[in-house]
Design a protein around this motif. Structure first.
Motif, mmCIF file in Angstrom:
data_model
loop_
_atom_site.group_PDB
_atom_site.id
_atom_site.type_symbol
_atom_site.label_atom_id
_atom_site.label_comp_id
_atom_site.label_asym_id
_atom_site.label_seq_id
_atom_site.Cartn_x
_atom_site.Cartn_y
_atom_site.Cartn_z
ATOM 1 N N ARG A 248 -66.794 -85.843 45.940
ATOM 2 C CA ARG A 248 -66.243 -84.848 45.017
ATOM 3 C C ARG A 248 -64.788 -85.169 44.668
ATOM 4 O O ARG A 248 -64.378 -85.109 43.519
ATOM 5 C CB ARG A 248 -66.349 -83.482 45.702
ATOM 6 C CG ARG A 248 -66.078 -82.299 44.848
ATOM 7 C CD ARG A 248 -66.397 -81.073 45.700
ATOM 8 N NE ARG A 248 -65.683 -79.911 45.237
ATOM 9 C CZ ARG A 248 -66.109 -79.110 44.290
ATOM 10 N NH1 ARG A 248 -67.258 -79.351 43.718
ATOM 11 N NH2 ARG A 248 -65.402 -78.073 43.920
ATOM 12 N N GLN A 249 -64.051 -85.561 45.697
ATOM 13 C CA GLN A 249 -62.654 -85.930 45.488
ATOM 14 C C GLN A 249 -62.551 -87.138 44.544
ATOM 15 O O GLN A 249 -61.665 -87.194 43.695
ATOM 16 C CB GLN A 249 -62.007 -86.267 46.848
ATOM 17 C CG GLN A 249 -60.559 -86.735 46.774
ATOM 18 C CD GLN A 249 -59.590 -85.615 46.454
ATOM 19 O OE1 GLN A 249 -59.845 -84.468 46.791
ATOM 20 N NE2 GLN A 249 -58.493 -85.929 45.799
ATOM 21 N N LEU A 250 -63.488 -88.078 44.703
ATOM 22 C CA LEU A 250 -63.466 -89.266 43.848
ATOM 23 C C LEU A 250 -63.665 -88.905 42.384
ATOM 24 O O LEU A 250 -63.224 -89.620 41.491
ATOM 25 C CB LEU A 250 -64.541 -90.263 44.296
ATOM 26 C CG LEU A 250 -64.217 -91.056 45.565
ATOM 27 C CD1 LEU A 250 -65.411 -91.923 45.955
ATOM 28 C CD2 LEU A 250 -62.982 -91.917 45.382
ATOM 29 N N ARG A 251 -64.326 -87.779 42.145
ATOM 30 C CA ARG A 251 -64.520 -87.360 40.759
ATOM 31 C C ARG A 251 -63.235 -86.817 40.149
ATOM 32 O O ARG A 251 -63.179 -86.520 38.963
ATOM 33 C CB ARG A 251 -65.655 -86.337 40.683
ATOM 34 C CG ARG A 251 -67.015 -87.020 40.870
ATOM 35 C CD ARG A 251 -68.090 -86.043 41.178
ATOM 36 N NE ARG A 251 -68.290 -85.109 40.075
ATOM 37 C CZ ARG A 251 -68.941 -83.974 40.182
ATOM 38 N NH1 ARG A 251 -69.454 -83.621 41.347
ATOM 39 N NH2 ARG A 251 -69.084 -83.189 39.159
ATOM 40 N N LEU A 252 -62.204 -86.670 40.964
ATOM 41 C CA LEU A 252 -60.893 -86.287 40.444
ATOM 42 C C LEU A 252 -60.011 -87.517 40.277
ATOM 43 O O LEU A 252 -58.796 -87.428 40.155
ATOM 44 C CB LEU A 252 -60.228 -85.277 41.390
ATOM 45 C CG LEU A 252 -60.964 -83.946 41.509
ATOM 46 C CD1 LEU A 252 -60.329 -83.081 42.575
ATOM 47 C CD2 LEU A 252 -60.960 -83.224 40.180
ATOM 48 N N THR A 253 -60.622 -88.698 40.336
ATOM 49 C CA THR A 253 -59.908 -89.956 40.105
ATOM 50 C C THR A 253 -60.596 -90.686 38.953
ATOM 51 O O THR A 253 -61.700 -90.307 38.568
ATOM 52 C CB THR A 253 -59.947 -90.861 41.355
ATOM 53 O OG1 THR A 253 -61.258 -91.397 41.492
ATOM 54 C CG2 THR A 253 -59.554 -90.124 42.610
ATOM 55 N N PRO A 254 -59.965 -91.744 38.430
ATOM 56 C CA PRO A 254 -60.595 -92.466 37.311
ATOM 57 C C PRO A 254 -61.862 -93.238 37.701
ATOM 58 O O PRO A 254 -62.549 -93.747 36.820
ATOM 59 C CB PRO A 254 -59.507 -93.451 36.865
ATOM 60 C CG PRO A 254 -58.230 -92.886 37.386
ATOM 61 C CD PRO A 254 -58.588 -92.196 38.667
ATOM 62 N N LEU A 255 -62.142 -93.354 38.997
ATOM 63 C CA LEU A 255 -63.305 -94.142 39.417
ATOM 64 C C LEU A 255 -64.595 -93.582 38.794
ATOM 65 O O LEU A 255 -64.915 -92.417 38.984
ATOM 66 C CB LEU A 255 -63.430 -94.132 40.947
ATOM 67 C CG LEU A 255 -64.434 -95.100 41.560
ATOM 68 C CD1 LEU A 255 -63.922 -96.526 41.464
ATOM 69 C CD2 LEU A 255 -64.712 -94.753 43.011
ATOM 70 N N THR A 256 -65.316 -94.442 38.066
ATOM 71 C CA THR A 256 -66.553 -93.976 37.429
ATOM 72 C C THR A 256 -67.713 -94.096 38.412
ATOM 73 O O THR A 256 -67.653 -94.878 39.362
ATOM 74 C CB THR A 256 -66.875 -94.815 36.183
ATOM 75 O OG1 THR A 256 -67.093 -96.170 36.592
ATOM 76 C CG2 THR A 256 -65.759 -94.763 35.160
ATOM 77 N N PRO A 257 -68.786 -93.333 38.192
ATOM 78 C CA PRO A 257 -69.957 -93.428 39.073
ATOM 79 C C PRO A 257 -70.509 -94.853 39.155
ATOM 80 O O PRO A 257 -70.885 -95.312 40.228
ATOM 81 C CB PRO A 257 -70.968 -92.488 38.431
ATOM 82 C CG PRO A 257 -70.145 -91.498 37.688
ATOM 83 C CD PRO A 257 -68.946 -92.255 37.202
ATOM 84 N N VAL A 258 -70.531 -95.558 38.044
ATOM 85 C CA VAL A 258 -71.058 -96.929 38.050
ATOM 86 C C VAL A 258 -70.179 -97.827 38.923
ATOM 87 O O VAL A 258 -70.666 -98.621 39.723
ATOM 88 C CB VAL A 258 -71.148 -97.484 36.608
ATOM 89 C CG1 VAL A 258 -71.551 -98.948 36.630
ATOM 90 C CG2 VAL A 258 -72.137 -96.671 35.797
ATOM 91 N N ALA A 259 -68.853 -97.663 38.795
ATOM 92 C CA ALA A 259 -67.934 -98.463 39.604
ATOM 93 C C ALA A 259 -68.107 -98.143 41.084
ATOM 94 O O ALA A 259 -68.009 -99.028 41.936
ATOM 95 C CB ALA A 259 -66.491 -98.196 39.180
ATOM 96 N N TYR A 260 -68.374 -96.883 41.386
ATOM 97 C CA TYR A 260 -68.586 -96.470 42.774
ATOM 98 C C TYR A 260 -69.831 -97.146 43.347
ATOM 99 O O TYR A 260 -69.804 -97.673 44.463
ATOM 100 C CB TYR A 260 -68.725 -94.943 42.836
ATOM 101 C CG TYR A 260 -68.977 -94.382 44.209
ATOM 102 C CD1 TYR A 260 -67.989 -94.429 45.194
ATOM 103 C CD2 TYR A 260 -70.195 -93.797 44.529
ATOM 104 C CE1 TYR A 260 -68.225 -93.903 46.449
ATOM 105 C CE2 TYR A 260 -70.432 -93.268 45.787
ATOM 106 C CZ TYR A 260 -69.436 -93.324 46.748
ATOM 107 O OH TYR A 260 -69.660 -92.801 47.995
#
Lengths: 276, 324
Positions: free
Chosen positions: A116-128
């Motif tokens: 959830r925290q990562l969704r507050l960063t520019p990291l996209t789901p595909v990159a994750y």
């Protein structure tokens, strides 16, 4: 009472205008936030988890020594000896343990609110997902390397030189199927269950895939086993050593299970990100 | 509502010309539960806004929609004229969430470094640690930090991108008084640079001290919106209470209601309660013109206003919204 309650009065010039105006044209990271630096940090973080490392390195190496010493590894097994056959089995087992457990860490990350925290960063789901897949490859490679290195040092396994990198490569490539499984389970199960589930599941699949004990071809057990996820890879990885002709059903088994796990992971991942 | 103004000629379009937050007609339903039932929230750049309300008022759900963590069931959200996800990717918006979102096996510094490498451009790690006041615990494992320290770590992570808008969801929940004060001190010190801040809280005191504007939410709706002074004014009146033997005649009841400053007259048997901004006039009238006795005048605290505004009777049959 009612007069002031509903009156909306937005925007009061209480503070002076911002001294430094935030520019709206800010750069977005390339590759959706994926970078080699991030990759290195993530691998380091995964390796810090001692339980994972012990599980994926020590377990398969120990099992190799136990199995090869009890069976007597000097017998012939095609283009090499039985010890080499067992070494390949444990290489696959280790790679599979490493990739599933690395990916299943997603369950822990989810429970801690990290995804959830990562969704507050520019990291996209595909990159994750790309990050996770790269980590799985590294950890899988580490495990296979540890097993093969232990085997080489012990001097037990004998096979043609080219078979070492070839079988290790097949084991590693095949273990990506289980990276997808780990991701699927990581998004499907709550974190407290996922590791227990994996430990048992991986052992059962390894058994049915013939990694611990060769299942006689044509038996009922063999028929049942042919529908399980490790059956295809278990046969494919040993084929260069035994000289058995590659059967289409092995390849089919690998592809079908890979598709099932990837689709499962995508399905759960979508549900997870759409939640809330 | 006052919305966008045209940019001055020759000036580049910047954040000051667009609303930092424009949430329009937002509703959010989880299954059969309506958590947010139609909220309009417009925040201008540079404002410090408190979203005040009891648990279950829909504050967190509203903030989640603003941050793009949840999509509104109906309604629109834009941050500086962009969808939330775009604003987040550009580092324009950062948030301090209530809990979670940390990796306990990393050190404080590693946690910030890790977050930093997800962005295209950030402030130096050492600088944000210092601003959040956690330089001294940089090498401590995140899992070993206290709740207040973890919250300041989340704040440091939020500062990395130098966001134009900072969203905080009940950031001081579970902190002691000292921890709360120190947390707000770091926010305050930072806010002097004109950052837009939107924070949810159920502490009246925090809203009062740190916000320019208070938006009061209850049951998934905005029940009051104004400057801190205006919202406090809702509570600034007094209650005059008196006993009228035989009850207050209807004519007097009407005349009381017509007095300037009176906003509510309530009769309970022989008692009469008057909420008013001008208690002197009411007291004078009651004592001079009626048979009232045992007159009492009490000030209404902000808490009372809060309770009376947020605990209004449920108008529809929709189930109470949860805070998630």
């Amino acid at each position: 009472m009612t007069s002031a309650t509903q009156s909306a009065q937005p925007g009061h010039p209480v503070r002076p205008a911002p001294a430094v105006l935030p520019t709206l044209h800010r750069p977005v990271p390339a590759w959706g936030g994926f970078s080699l630096r991030l990759f290195a940090l993530e691998v380091r973080r995964l390796l810090r988890n001692r339980r994972t490392v012990i599980l994926m390195v020590v377990m398969p190496v120990a099992l190799y020594f136990i199995a090869s010493s009890s069976v007597g590894g000097d017998q012939d097994a095609g283009h090499g000896n039985v010890a080499a056959y067992i070494l390949i089995s444990m290489g696959v087992y280790g790679a599979m343990l490493a990739t599933t457990s690395a990916e299943a860490m997603v369950a822990v990350e989810r429970s801690r609110g990290w995804t959830r925290q990562l969704r507050l960063t520019p990291l996209t789901p595909v990159a994750y997902i790309l990050l996770k897949a790269c980590c799985a490859v590294v950890l899988g490679a580490l495990s296979v390397t540890a097993v093969y290195l232990a085997g080489a040092v012990s001097g037990g396994p004998q096979m043609a030189g080219y078979l070492w990198p070839l079988t290790a490569g097949i084991a590693l490539a095949g273990s990506l199927v289980f990276a997808a499984l780990g991701l699927f389970l990581g998004y499907l199960l709550p974190s407290e269950n996922v590791m227990q589930f994996l430990g048992l599941g991986v052992a059962a699949m390894a058994f049915l895939g013939g990694l611990f004990y060769p299942i006689p071809a044509g038996s009922t057990l063999d028929l049942v086993a042919s529908f399980t996820p490790l059956y295809g890879l278990g046969h494919l990885v040993h084929a260069p050593l035994t000289g058995d002709p590659v059967q289409a059903v092995w390849v089919l088994n690998v592809l079908v299970w890979f598709a099932i796990f990837v689709l499962g992971a995508v399905w759960r991942f979508r549900a997870d990100t759409a939640r809330g | 509502m006052n919305t966008t103004t045209a940019p001055a000629p020759g000036r580049q379009t910047t954040g000051s010309d667009l609303l930092a937050v424009a949430l329009t007609g937002a509703t959010k339903t989880f299954g059969r539960t309506a958590a947010v039932r139609g909220v309009d929230l417009h925040v201008r750049p540079g404002e410090v806004v408190a979203l005040l309300g009891p648990n279950g008022a829909g504050k967190t759900t509203t903030l989640d929609m603003i941050l793009g963590l949840g999509t509104p069931t109906t309604g629109e959200v834009s941050l500086y004229g962009m969808p939330p996800r775009t604003a987040v990717a550009r580092g324009l918006v950062a948030a301090v969430l209530q809990s979670g979102g940390l990796l306990p096996d990393l050190t404080v510094k590693e946690m910030v470094t890790y977050t930093a490498c997800l962005f295209a451009r950030t402030r130096p790690v050492a600088e944000v640690l210092q601003r959040a006041g956690i330089t001294g615990i940089a090498d401590r494992k995140v899992g070993k930090c206290s709740g207040g320290e973890q919250q300041r770590l989340r704040f440091a992570m939020a500062l990395l991108a130098d966001p134009a808008l900072l969203v905080l969801d009940e950031p001081t929940t579970g902190m002691d008084v000292d921890g709360r004060r120190r947390f707000w001190q770091s926010i305050r010190a930072d806010g002097d640079e004109g950052r837009t801040v939107l924070f949810a809280t159920h502490y009246l005191e925090e809203a009062d001290v740190y916000a320019d504007r208070i938006v009061l939410m209850a049951r998934g709706l905005v029940v009051a919106d104004g400057t801190t002074a205006e919202v406090k004014a809702l509570a600034s009146g007094r209650t005059v209470r008196a006993t009228v033997p035989g009850g207050l005649p209807t004519a007097d009841l009407h005349r009381l209601g017509d007095l300037s400053g009176v906003d509510e007259v309530e009769v309970r048997g022989e008692s009469v309660l008057v909420h008013t901004a001008d208690s002197d006039a009411v007291a004078r009238y009651l004592l001079d013109a009626t048979t009232a006795r045992d007159l009492e005048i009490t000030a209404r605290a902000l808490e009372d206003a809060f309770v009376s505004l947020t605990a209004a009777p449920e108008p529809s049959t929709t189930p109470e919204g949860s805070d998630r």
